[in-house]
Design a protein around this motif. Structure first.
Motif, mmCIF file in Angstrom:
data_model
loop_
_atom_site.group_PDB
_atom_site.id
_atom_site.type_symbol
_atom_site.label_atom_id
_atom_site.label_comp_id
_atom_site.label_asym_id
_atom_site.label_seq_id
_atom_site.Cartn_x
_atom_site.Cartn_y
_atom_site.Cartn_z
ATOM 1 N N CYS A 15 -1.074 -6.155 35.612
ATOM 2 C CA CYS A 15 -1.646 -5.822 34.314
ATOM 3 C C CYS A 15 -2.199 -7.087 33.666
ATOM 4 C CB CYS A 15 -0.564 -5.203 33.439
ATOM 5 S SG CYS A 15 -1.091 -4.756 31.786
ATOM 6 N N GLN A 46 2.905 0.783 38.607
ATOM 7 C CA GLN A 46 2.244 -0.507 38.749
ATOM 8 C C GLN A 46 2.527 -1.156 40.100
ATOM 9 O OE1 GLN A 46 2.306 -3.264 35.469
ATOM 10 N NE2 GLN A 46 2.649 -1.656 33.957
ATOM 11 N N CYS A 47 3.624 -0.760 40.737
ATOM 12 C CA CYS A 47 3.948 -1.377 42.024
ATOM 13 C C CYS A 47 4.355 -0.371 43.094
ATOM 14 C CB CYS A 47 5.054 -2.414 41.851
ATOM 15 S SG CYS A 47 6.576 -1.735 41.190
ATOM 16 N N MET A 61 -5.916 -2.927 34.417
ATOM 17 C CA MET A 61 -4.945 -2.768 35.493
ATOM 18 C C MET A 61 -5.652 -2.894 36.844
ATOM 19 S SD MET A 61 -1.705 -2.212 36.080
ATOM 20 C CE MET A 61 -0.895 -2.110 37.696
ATOM 21 N N CYS A 94 0.233 -0.192 30.879
ATOM 22 C CA CYS A 94 -0.475 -1.475 30.887
ATOM 23 C C CYS A 94 -1.514 -1.466 29.781
ATOM 24 C CB CYS A 94 -1.148 -1.713 32.235
ATOM 25 S SG CYS A 94 -2.302 -3.107 32.248
ATOM 26 N N SER A 113 -1.374 -6.162 42.733
ATOM 27 C CA SER A 113 -1.510 -5.280 41.573
ATOM 28 C C SER A 113 -0.940 -6.004 40.371
ATOM 29 C CB SER A 113 -0.805 -3.934 41.770
ATOM 30 O OG SER A 113 0.609 -4.082 41.769
ATOM 31 N N ASP A 157 -2.171 4.485 40.860
ATOM 32 C CA ASP A 157 -1.125 3.466 40.931
ATOM 33 C C ASP A 157 -1.764 2.110 41.205
ATOM 34 O OD1 ASP A 157 -1.062 2.981 44.017
ATOM 35 O OD2 ASP A 157 -0.776 5.150 43.835
ATOM 36 N N GLY A 158 -1.001 1.052 40.942
ATOM 37 C CA GLY A 158 -1.528 -0.292 41.078
ATOM 38 C C GLY A 158 -1.895 -0.710 42.490
ATOM 39 N N TYR A 197 2.906 -7.375 43.684
ATOM 40 C CA TYR A 197 2.883 -7.176 42.238
ATOM 41 C C TYR A 197 3.126 -8.477 41.481
ATOM 42 C CZ TYR A 197 4.736 -5.527 37.709
ATOM 43 O OH TYR A 197 4.987 -5.318 36.382
ATOM 44 N N SER A 214 -7.849 -7.443 45.659
ATOM 45 C CA SER A 214 -6.827 -7.532 44.610
ATOM 46 C C SER A 214 -5.823 -8.643 44.881
ATOM 47 C CB SER A 214 -6.097 -6.198 44.462
ATOM 48 O OG SER A 214 -5.303 -5.920 45.603
#
Length: 423
Positions: free
Chosen positions: A296, A401-402, A315, A311, A294, A409-410, A255, A250
């Protein structure tokens, strides 16, 4: 405002808007630029005095590897550490610093056998002429079976699938060693195919993935990437091979704008954790690694199997494993000043580990995408990671997301492996 336009704003942050929970919060253009960068300033891992990136910033159209190396650990290749006589692994007293295969199998509740009929491909850029020899030292040190060209366990080819010519070193030697060693740790009985792209361009790396599949790879790991762009949809075909499980790191900047190939819906996007020993029932604890990528997507539609609320696009990430260079695996290589042992992390470590686990389970066709990881039945085979963040609260607040929260979660996705039942 249309959903398409809104997604571009929320995902790229280019209009100076960040999401905090379900609320859009306006920030200054300068703040947005910092967030988009993902972070040298926002990510403590990138700024750590004992950690450095293996690969520098890429030029347009090129990718960078996501490995991060500990600069405070470099152990010489002592004979005791490289001795695998009679298949005996290194003892605790002589084992290199950093996690070895037994540690990772304990942390993720894995069997030591399986995957003998699987071929894991590693895609990297440039030739590492010592790759096979260095891999032999790693495997003998830990008592793993030999994996060589002679016994047809190890194969190295260029992006066209030929044994030669192998083009110049692209300074990815640490990345290559990390990928080979971590796959070996996850699946000691798997065959390994190393495909070396001529250069780290999106075209050459994508071609290398296609070549790996043509040569019979059942799983493919990609520990590299570049921030998504308008070119992203056109690159997706290289990473779409039903029947073959494909993973991608990733990223290592926390983020922000997600990276391709991790953002493709046909790819299992692998985030990262910090893994430490613990006195709990599991014997290990994990939190989100602060460098785990991470974000979107602005260019890839949300797949039906991903239902997170804030998102509207794809994601990142889906699943995770140890990635913190300060809690990373031991890696052996020759071309880092002097032959010896180092500790390397980044989601470059997590992607080959997860792909090796998929190979260990022997079900690559189960993963034409990451949908199987999101099924309710998969949850029992995953550790839900709670705690840790990959962005300052001023950029992301408490949003999933973070931040590693209960459920998806991201930074860590659905979680980390707990045995092979989900795989």
């Amino acid at each position: 405002m249309s959903q398409f336009t809104n997604r571009r704003i929320l995902s790229t942050l280019a209009a100076g808007i960040l999401t905090t929970g379900a609320v859009a919060v306006a920030v200054t253009p300068a703040d947005a630029t910092t967030a988009v960068a993902g972070a040298a300033t926002a990510n403590p891992a990138a700024a750590s005095s004992n950690v450095k990136d293996v690969c520098g910033a890429p030029k347009p159209g090129f990718d960078r590897c996501f490995a991060q190396i500990r600069t405070d650990v470099h152990e010489p290749a002592h004979i005791s550490r490289a001795a695998g006589t009679a298949g005996r692994p290194a003892t605790a007293a002589t084992a290199p610093a950093g996690f070895g295969p037994a540690d990772l199998h304990s942390a993720y509740n894995l069997p030591t056998t399986g995957g003998a009929n699987q071929t894991v491909a590693i895609v990297d850029a440039g030739d590492d002429p010592q790759a096979e020899a260095d891999l032999a030292v790693y495997r003998s040190t830990y008592g793993l079976p030999a994996c060589t060209t002679a016994d047809r366990c190890f194969t190295k080819v260029n992006e066209r699938g030929a044994a030669s010519p192998l083009l110049a070193d692209q300074n990815w030697g640490v990345e290559i060693a990390l990928d080979l060693d971590v796959v070996s740790a996850a699946c000691p009985q798997c065959k390994i195919l190393l495909v070396e792209a001529d250069q780290p361009s999106a075209v050459d790396l994508g071609t290398s993935v296609d070549t790996a599949v043509k040569l019979g790879a059942t799983e493919v790991s990609n520990s590299y990437g570049a921030t998504e762009s308008s070119d992203t949809p056109a690159d997706a075909a290289h990473y779409t091979h039903p029947g073959v499980a494909i993973t991608a790191s990733s990223g290592d900047r926390g983020y922000g704008i997600p990276n391709e190939p991790a953002v493709f819906s046909s790819v299992i996007s692998v985030g990262g954790t910090s893994l430490t020993r613990s006195s709990n029932a599991r014997g290990w604890s994990e939190t989100a690694w602060n460098g785990a990528g991470s974000g979107c997507s602005a260019w890839v539609d949300k797949p039906a199997w991903q239902t997170d609320p804030n998102c509207p696009g794809r994601m990142v990430a889906d699943v995770s494993a140890d990635a913190d260079p300060n809690t990373g695996p031991a890696v052996y290589l020759t071309d880092y000043g002097a032959p010896g042992w180092i500790i390397v992390g980044g989601t470059s470590a997590a992607s080959p580990f997860i792909v090796g686990m998929i190979a260990l389970a022997g079900n690559p066709a189960k993963f034409p995408n990451a949908s199987a990881l999101y099924a309710p039945s998969a949850h029992a085979g995953l550790n839900d990671i709670v705690g840790g963040s990959n962005a300052p609260s001023t950029l992301c607040g408490g949003d999933y997301q973070c931040n590693a929260v209960v459920g998806y979660d991201g930074p860590t996705g659905i979680g980390t492996p707990n045995g092979l039942s989900t795989f």
